[in-house]
Design an enzyme around this catalytic site. Structure first.
Site, PDB file in Angstrom:
ATOM      1  N   ASN A 142      53.025  50.399  32.414  1.00 46.54           N
ATOM      2  CA  ASN A 142      52.488  51.251  31.354  1.00 46.54           C
ATOM      3  C   ASN A 142      53.643  51.728  30.482  1.00 46.54           C
ATOM      4  OD1 ASN A 142      51.179  53.072  29.727  1.00 46.54           O
ATOM      5  ND2 ASN A 142      50.182  54.197  31.386  1.00 46.54           N
ATOM      6  N   ASN A 147      48.182  55.068  24.536  1.00 49.02           N
ATOM      7  CA  ASN A 147      46.997  54.229  24.338  1.00 49.02           C
ATOM      8  C   ASN A 147      46.128  54.144  25.603  1.00 49.02           C
ATOM      9  OD1 ASN A 147      48.264  52.366  26.049  1.00 49.02           O
ATOM     10  ND2 ASN A 147      49.009  51.092  24.370  1.00 49.02           N
ATOM     11  N   ASP A 148      46.395  55.019  26.568  1.00 50.94           N
ATOM     12  CA  ASP A 148      45.640  54.973  27.819  1.00 50.94           C
ATOM     13  C   ASP A 148      44.172  55.348  27.628  1.00 50.94           C
ATOM     14  OD1 ASP A 148      47.954  54.244  29.075  1.00 50.94           O
ATOM     15  OD2 ASP A 148      48.261  56.140  30.141  1.00 50.94           O
ATOM     16  N   GLY A 167      46.145  51.229  32.755  1.00 56.17           N
ATOM     17  CA  GLY A 167      47.090  51.649  31.721  1.00 56.17           C
ATOM     18  C   GLY A 167      48.233  50.712  31.403  1.00 56.17           C
ATOM     19  N   ASP A 169      50.246  47.758  29.670  1.00 61.69           N
ATOM     20  CA  ASP A 169      50.112  47.340  28.268  1.00 61.69           C
ATOM     21  C   ASP A 169      51.242  46.399  27.859  1.00 61.69           C
ATOM     22  OD1 ASP A 169      52.301  49.124  27.968  1.00 61.69           O
ATOM     23  OD2 ASP A 169      50.959  50.775  27.456  1.00 61.69           O
ATOM     24  N   ASP A 334      40.553  28.988  30.322  1.00 63.56           N
ATOM     25  CA  ASP A 334      39.697  29.474  31.394  1.00 63.56           C
ATOM     26  C   ASP A 334      38.471  28.578  31.563  1.00 63.56           C
ATOM     27  OD1 ASP A 334      39.050  31.735  33.253  1.00 63.56           O
ATOM     28  OD2 ASP A 334      37.311  31.925  31.944  1.00 63.56           O
ATOM     29  N   GLU A 363      41.825  25.306  33.666  1.00 59.76           N
ATOM     30  CA  GLU A 363      41.371  25.746  34.982  1.00 59.76           C
ATOM     31  C   GLU A 363      40.105  24.978  35.360  1.00 59.76           C
ATOM     32  OE1 GLU A 363      39.814  29.822  37.199  1.00 59.76           O
ATOM     33  OE2 GLU A 363      39.129  29.285  35.199  1.00 59.76           O
TER      34      GLU A 363
END
Length: 619
Positions: A142, A147-148, A167, A169, A334, A363
């Site tokens: 964090n 920006n939490d 949190g 980032d 993905d 994947e």
């Protein structure tokens, strides 16, 4: 680069400047992609324009070197898809698009077409000389507590809850690039960082709600670009994780779908059957194939219909836009096989046309080699399907590692499972191009797979560093992170110690690490930094001996060097006779340990320490 709000504001301000705002004025909400470049391999770009009743407008260009070659309308009058042709000789960056309809004032919309970065098309993607480090950004560090908590995003921060936001980032990653470099990391793969405005459990990133915006809890687009730039200064490339198969059910599209066929199964949840085998099954009925590709993962992840050419273009251009914007070195895709397979060929083909040396890894979670091989570039498939995907994750190899190390040795258990996985390489078009790993964000961590055994963990890491392919490790593998007693994904994706100001244990500094953690960290640093210059490990040939009595040895060699890698699962040291080693060492006389530099005379045999995995330079 303009975001959607800035673009909208610019449009209104320009209309005011030209004195053209009235009650009927066009209010353009967004244009995707938000900008483009001159000098791309493809000379056209499709704009998706969203505004009330936009399809009733005529559009023209103010620049003769940017022409409108086609417009496409759908059942939804609030969308207009406009294809621009861009002359390579275009010299201005701002092109005005004119929107006009009977009884309404003309609106001029500024669209940026920038000069492409020099050498962009020749960028080199990740390869076997690299180490890929996988991070779940919310759980790593964090760096910006401000920006939490973002009220508009809904899913709140609560570090005590496994599936809430914690949190981490982008700034936290930027701040720790030096640490990553010290591990020997040369490529970063981040779980998706684009906006996931989902009501809960959004931290994993796989339910995108805006394809062109970084989630504000991670930062913004500018910070993502900064991460890529700063990482490059540390010798580290950035790999983006993209999801062409599905979106989050709170995606902005879902309030006003671009067309009736944008989402599979008429925008109604119908679960995928997960029968990936049906795609290659010569006896499969079409209904099974359709349910696999068109079915949704869960009700909160609508499945996209890539057979719609407008949507296909949107997804392809989005990938190109991020590569060009952030100067990326690769893509992780993905749920590869869940998308329409003809779209996948087109998607990869068009991206590689822009970036011929870029690498992409898909994947396809199957432990059957033939299913993996089907999707790799160069495969000779019975249904004549042509894939353009350079790399796939080697799930068959991954599935063999922990059992090979943990199980008792017999004719069908223990190291023979690893041997068989490697011996299956002839099935792949290019086994050397596979991406190999022992764990990732969707499965038990390696240390948990081997029941907390530090010696077995070290053996597995040595295999990942020395077998063919591009190695990938999951954040925390370097300190043997584990989660005994649970298989919860929230626990698997636990917070990295030291990423938060009040953490008592700090892996970045080494504070309060236990002995297993400290020793693993030291070994990973030495192992993967050694690997950087070991050319035979990157692209050399391989030979191996069938495992016997808890011993497995193989060699990696080229014209310049030869490395011998031996695993000894036994509780006692073992000396291998010279005659047994000759097929691997040829005329080599001396084995020098890659870390200690201690030497052994091979004519006297090679002594392997108990429960060890060691690497030797053969001279």
């Amino acid at each position: 680069m303009k975001n959607k709000y800035a673009a909208k504001a610019s449009c209104i301000l320009l209309a005011l400047f030209f004195g053209q705002v009235n009650a009927n004025a066009l209010d353009i909400v967004r244009v995707d992609p938000p900008n483009w470049w001159v000098g791309m391999h493809s000379k056209t770009v499709q704009l998706s324009i969203y505004a009330k009743d936009i399809s009733s407008y005529q559009i023209s260009s103010s620049e003769d070197k940017v022409t409108i070659v086609r417009t496409d309308k759908t059942e939804n009058k609030n969308y207009l898809f406009v294809t621009l042709a861009i002359d390579p000789a275009l010299s201005t960056e701002t092109v005005f698009l004119n929107f006009k309809k009977l009884g309404a004032s003309t609106v001029r919309y500024p669209y940026t077409i920038a000069k492409r970065t020099a050498g962009s098309s020749a960028r080199k993607g990740f390869d076997n000389s690299d180490l890929i480090y996988l991070i779940t950004p919310d759980r790593f560090a964090n760096g910006d507590p401000s920006n939490d908590h973002i009220a508009a995003m809904g899913d709140r921060l609560d570090r005590s809850a496994e599936f809430s936001r914690h949190g981490g980032d982008l700034k936290g990653i930027v701040q720790n690039l030096g640490y990553l470099k010290s591990l020997g990391v040369t490529q970063l793969w981040l779980n998706p960082v684009l906006e996931n405005k989902q009501p809960n459990s959004s931290y994993h990133g796989y339910a995108i709600t805006d394809h062109y915006q970084v989630d504000p809890r991670y930062g913004d687009n500018a910070l993502y670009k900064q991460l890529a730039t700063q990482a490059k200064l540390h010798g580290i490339g950035l790999i983006i994780d993209l999801i062409p198969n599905h979106i989050g059910h709170k995606h902005w599209w879902m309030k006003d779908l671009p067309s009736d066929d944008w989402i599979n199964f008429n925008n109604t949840f119908s679960a995928t059957n997960h029968m990936r085998e049906s795609i290659q099954d010569p006896y499969a009925v079409e209904a099974d194939k359709q349910q696999f590709t068109d079915g949704w993962f869960v009700a909160t992840m609508p499945d996209l219909n890539q057979r719609n050419p407008l949507l296909a273009n949107y997804l392809i251009q989005n990938a190109i836009w991020w590569i060009e914007t952030a100067q990326l070195s690769g893509i992780r895709i993905d749920t590869w096989s869940y998308s329409d397979k003809q779209f996948l060929s087109q998607w990869s083909d068009r991206i590689l046309a822009e970036y011929p040396q870029l690498n992409m890894v898909g994947e396809e979670w199957s432990t059957t080699p033939s299913i993996i091989a089907y999707w790799q570039k160069g495969a000779s498939n019975s249904d004549n399907y042509v894939s353009n995907l350079p790399s796939l994750f080697d799930f068959p190899l991954q599935a063999s590692i922990a059992p090979a190390l943990k199980e008792e040795e017999s004719w069908n258990s223990g190291l023979i499972k690893l041997y068989k996985a490697v011996a299956s390489d002839s099935i792949y078009p290019n086994a050397n191009a596979l991406t190999i790993f022992a764990d990732n964000h969707d499965m038990s961590r390696l240390m948990t797979q081997v029941d907390g055994d530090a010696d077995l963990n070290k053996m597995a890491l040595t295999l990942i560093a020395t077998l063919r392919g591009t190695p990938q490790i999951f954040y925390g593998a370097e300190i043997a992170m584990q989660h005994p007693g649970t298989e919860s994904h929230g626990a698997i994706r636990a917070d990295f110690p030291g990423g938060w100001a009040d953490d008592e244990v700090n892996a970045f500094t080494g504070k309060n690490l236990n002995i297993d953690q400290s020793q693993t960290l030291d070994y990973v640093r030495k192992l993967f930094n050694w690997r950087k210059s070991a050319s035979a490990i990157h692209q050399g040939q391989m030979r191996h001996l069938a495992p016997m009595d808890g011993i497995y040895c193989f060699t990696r060699f080229n014209s310049e060097e030869r490395w011998l890698i031996c695993l000894n699962k036994n509780k006692d040291a073992v000396t291998l006779p010279h005659a047994q080693l000759v097929p691997l060492v040829n005329s080599g006389k001396i084995a020098k340990h890659f870390l200690s530099q201690e030497t052994q005379l091979l004519t006297q045999g090679l002594t392997l320490k108990a429960r060890s995995a060691d690497v030797y330079r053969i001279q």
